[in-house]
Each structure stands twice: as C-alpha cells, then as structure tokens.
Scaffold this motif. Structure first.
Motif, PDB file in Angstrom:
ATOM      1  N   GLY A  55      33.815  97.771  43.323  1.00 19.59           N
ATOM      2  CA  GLY A  55      34.906  97.924  44.283  1.00 19.59           C
ATOM      3  C   GLY A  55      34.576  97.313  45.630  1.00 19.59           C
ATOM      4  O   GLY A  55      35.382  96.591  46.218  1.00 19.59           O
ATOM      5  N   SER A  56      33.373  97.569  46.118  1.00 15.22           N
ATOM      6  CA  SER A  56      32.958  97.010  47.402  1.00 15.22           C
ATOM      7  C   SER A  56      32.772  95.500  47.316  1.00 15.22           C
ATOM      8  O   SER A  56      33.179  94.759  48.215  1.00 15.22           O
ATOM      9  CB  SER A  56      31.654  97.671  47.868  1.00 15.22           C
ATOM     10  OG  SER A  56      31.851  99.017  48.190  1.00 15.22           O
ATOM     11  N   ALA A  57      32.147  95.028  46.238  1.00 10.16           N
ATOM     12  CA  ALA A  57      31.924  93.594  46.078  1.00 10.16           C
ATOM     13  C   ALA A  57      33.251  92.838  45.983  1.00 10.16           C
ATOM     14  O   ALA A  57      33.410  91.766  46.577  1.00 10.16           O
ATOM     15  CB  ALA A  57      31.074  93.336  44.837  1.00 10.16           C
TER      16      ALA A  57
ATOM     17  N   ILE B 145      26.920  90.207  35.864  1.00 11.48           N
ATOM     18  CA  ILE B 145      26.463  91.559  36.226  1.00 11.48           C
ATOM     19  C   ILE B 145      27.644  92.436  36.610  1.00 11.48           C
ATOM     20  O   ILE B 145      27.756  93.589  36.176  1.00 11.48           O
ATOM     21  CB  ILE B 145      25.437  91.498  37.377  1.00 11.48           C
ATOM     22  CG1 ILE B 145      24.142  90.869  36.877  1.00 11.48           C
ATOM     23  CG2 ILE B 145      25.162  92.901  37.933  1.00 11.48           C
ATOM     24  CD1 ILE B 145      23.089  90.704  37.943  1.00 11.48           C
ATOM     25  N   LEU B 146      28.562  91.910  37.427  1.00  5.84           N
ATOM     26  CA  LEU B 146      29.717  92.701  37.821  1.00  5.84           C
ATOM     27  C   LEU B 146      30.654  92.936  36.646  1.00  5.84           C
ATOM     28  O   LEU B 146      31.298  93.981  36.565  1.00  5.84           O
ATOM     29  CB  LEU B 146      30.461  92.025  38.970  1.00  5.84           C
ATOM     30  CG  LEU B 146      29.779  92.083  40.340  1.00  5.84           C
ATOM     31  CD1 LEU B 146      30.683  91.478  41.403  1.00  5.84           C
ATOM     32  CD2 LEU B 146      29.414  93.505  40.728  1.00  5.84           C
ATOM     33  N   ASP B 147      30.750  91.962  35.765  1.00  9.39           N
ATOM     34  CA  ASP B 147      31.545  92.164  34.547  1.00  9.39           C
ATOM     35  C   ASP B 147      31.013  93.356  33.751  1.00  9.39           C
ATOM     36  O   ASP B 147      31.771  94.202  33.276  1.00  9.39           O
ATOM     37  CB  ASP B 147      31.494  90.910  33.661  1.00  9.39           C
ATOM     38  CG  ASP B 147      32.531  89.877  34.084  1.00  9.39           C
ATOM     39  OD1 ASP B 147      33.512  90.259  34.733  1.00  9.39           O
ATOM     40  OD2 ASP B 147      32.340  88.694  33.761  1.00  9.39           O
ATOM     41  N   ILE B 148      29.691  93.407  33.618  1.00 12.51           N
ATOM     42  CA  ILE B 148      29.072  94.498  32.857  1.00 12.51           C
ATOM     43  C   ILE B 148      29.305  95.832  33.551  1.00 12.51           C
ATOM     44  O   ILE B 148      29.693  96.822  32.914  1.00 12.51           O
ATOM     45  CB  ILE B 148      27.561  94.234  32.690  1.00 12.51           C
ATOM     46  CG1 ILE B 148      27.339  93.023  31.780  1.00 12.51           C
ATOM     47  CG2 ILE B 148      26.856  95.469  32.126  1.00 12.51           C
ATOM     48  CD1 ILE B 148      25.903  92.551  31.722  1.00 12.51           C
TER      49      ILE B 148
ATOM     50  N   ILE C 150      33.908  86.077  41.977  1.00 10.73           N
ATOM     51  CA  ILE C 150      33.327  87.392  42.185  1.00 10.73           C
ATOM     52  C   ILE C 150      32.859  88.040  40.891  1.00 10.73           C
ATOM     53  O   ILE C 150      31.854  88.741  40.858  1.00 10.73           O
ATOM     54  CB  ILE C 150      34.344  88.303  42.922  1.00 10.73           C
ATOM     55  CG1 ILE C 150      33.729  89.683  43.203  1.00 10.73           C
ATOM     56  CG2 ILE C 150      35.628  88.446  42.149  1.00 10.73           C
ATOM     57  CD1 ILE C 150      32.536  89.651  44.084  1.00 10.73           C
ATOM     58  N   LEU C 151      33.572  87.827  39.808  1.00 10.97           N
ATOM     59  CA  LEU C 151      33.210  88.505  38.562  1.00 10.97           C
ATOM     60  C   LEU C 151      32.105  87.740  37.836  1.00 10.97           C
ATOM     61  O   LEU C 151      32.350  86.984  36.903  1.00 10.97           O
ATOM     62  CB  LEU C 151      34.442  88.681  37.681  1.00 10.97           C
ATOM     63  CG  LEU C 151      35.462  89.682  38.218  1.00 10.97           C
ATOM     64  CD1 LEU C 151      36.649  89.775  37.266  1.00 10.97           C
ATOM     65  CD2 LEU C 151      34.846  91.052  38.409  1.00 10.97           C
ATOM     66  N   THR C 152      30.888  87.923  38.304  1.00 14.38           N
ATOM     67  CA  THR C 152      29.711  87.360  37.657  1.00 14.38           C
ATOM     68  C   THR C 152      29.376  88.243  36.444  1.00 14.38           C
ATOM     69  O   THR C 152      29.927  89.327  36.304  1.00 14.38           O
ATOM     70  CB  THR C 152      28.532  87.356  38.631  1.00 14.38           C
ATOM     71  OG1 THR C 152      28.192  88.709  38.914  1.00 14.38           O
ATOM     72  CG2 THR C 152      28.900  86.645  39.920  1.00 14.38           C
TER      73      THR C 152
END
Length: 215
Positions: A109-111, A9-12, A5-7
């Motif tokens: 949070g949703s992702a 983009i999501l990391d940023i 999940i932590l790609t």
C-alpha cells in the motif's frame, strides 16, 4: 508516476496479503456457520477491501477489477476453508495469518502510494489503510468487535511496516539499498511486532482522563 511498481517481490506480497486476508474472512464466516456463498463474499470483501479504498483515494485504477487472479484467489481461500475443519483455524493461528496479511498489505500500500506521487506521510497512511480496512469491513459485516478495538498492538505494527517502507525507499538512493531489501525488511518488521504483540499480549497505555475514580 512509476508504472513498474509491481515488481516480483511486491507481486508476491500482494497475493500473499490477499490470500491470507481472504482466508481470515472465510474463517469468520465458517465460525458463524454460513453458506459457501456468504463465505466467498466475506473472503472477497476482506481480501480486496483495503486495497480498493487505497486506490480510490490515490486516484488509481481499482487493482482487482481487471485482474484475472485476485477474485479466483479469494474464492479458492473460501473453498479451502469450506473443505477443512474449522478447528484448524482457531486459537492463535488465525491471528498469525492475519498478521502476515496485515504486514504484506501495508508494504504494498505504501509503495504503490509513492508510485502515484503521494507525499510521504499520506503514503504511510495509505499503507495503514490498505492493511486494516479489510479486517474492519470483515468484522463490521460479521457484527463482531473490530480487531482495532482489541487490547493488542495492531495499528502500531501496520504503521511500522508502512513507515519502514516509505522511509527506506526515500533513503535507498543515498545508501544504495535495493527496494526489494526494503520491502522485505518492512514486512519482517511489521510481522515481527504484530506476532510479538500476539504472543506476549503487548498493548499501549489507554487514555485515562475522566475515568471514574477508584473506590
């Protein structure tokens, strides 16, 4: 459960949200003329509060406990506020920084909730919780009215970013949309609505039944 999940983009988005919310917590402590220790406490509580509640609710490991970056980022934000004039963070700049943190947290949070097999509607709620709980904790600890009780739209932009994330991720396989585009679009949607609410002082009608009659 999707462990990827932590790609990037999501990391940023995650670090952006943590940093901005931690900054907002530190600013509140600065306005109250508190010590650096108290300022750091405000920064950490605001930065990780929403994500902590989310992870407990979806039975995920609390995201920052074994992370070597999150706590130092919060402490760094407190240090930045400590060594800068508090007037830099007054007026609308505080609200716009909070808006960016809110939108970033709602998306991740949703992702993350979807990655832990949470159903769509609860996943939207997890995004909202991630976005708003840190600010609520900040305001409660500071003894000030929470931002939720203000006149401007706040929950609505959080709900928009969260719903955009969940709806987009479910629709992506049918339309060939990359997750990164969905997450970016969800952030922009939530941030734009919140900024519009700040600038134009947008609000929803309030409940009026039982109000005292006008004289």
């Amino acid at each position: 459960m999707n462990e990827t999940i932590l790609t990037p983009i999501l990391d940023i988005l995650d670090i952006v949200g943590i940093a901005l919310f931690a900054l907002s917590g530190a600013v509140i402590a600065a306005n109250m003329r508190q010590t650096y220790v108290t300022m750091a406490f405000f920064a950490i509580v605001t930065g990780v509060g929403g994500g902590t509640i989310r992870d407990l609710l979806i039975s995920a490991p609390v995201f920052w406990i074994n992370d070597m970056v999150v706590a130092p980022v919060c402490l760094l934000m407190a240090l930045i506020v400590w060594y800068t004039p508090v007037k830099w963070w007054r007026d609308k700049i505080f609200d716009y920084l909070d808006a960016a943190g809110l939108s970033a947290f709602c998306v991740i949070g949703s992702a993350k909730a979807l990655a832990y097999d949470v159903a769509p509607v609860p996943a939207i709620l997890m995004g909202i919780i991630t976005g708003v709980i840190g600010g609520i904790l900040r305001d409660v600890v500071a003894g000030r009215q929470t931002i939720l009780l203000g006149d401007e739209l706040y929950i609505t932009p959080a709900a928009l970013a969260s719903a955009f994330t969940v709806g987009g991720m479910f629709a992506a396989p049918f339309f060939g949309i990359a997750d990164g585009a969905i997450w970016t679009g969800a952030f922009v949607a939530g941030f734009s609505l919140r900024c519009s609410a700040i600038y134009f002082e947008l609000s929803l009608p309030t409940y009026a039944e039982g109000a005292p009659p006008e004289e």
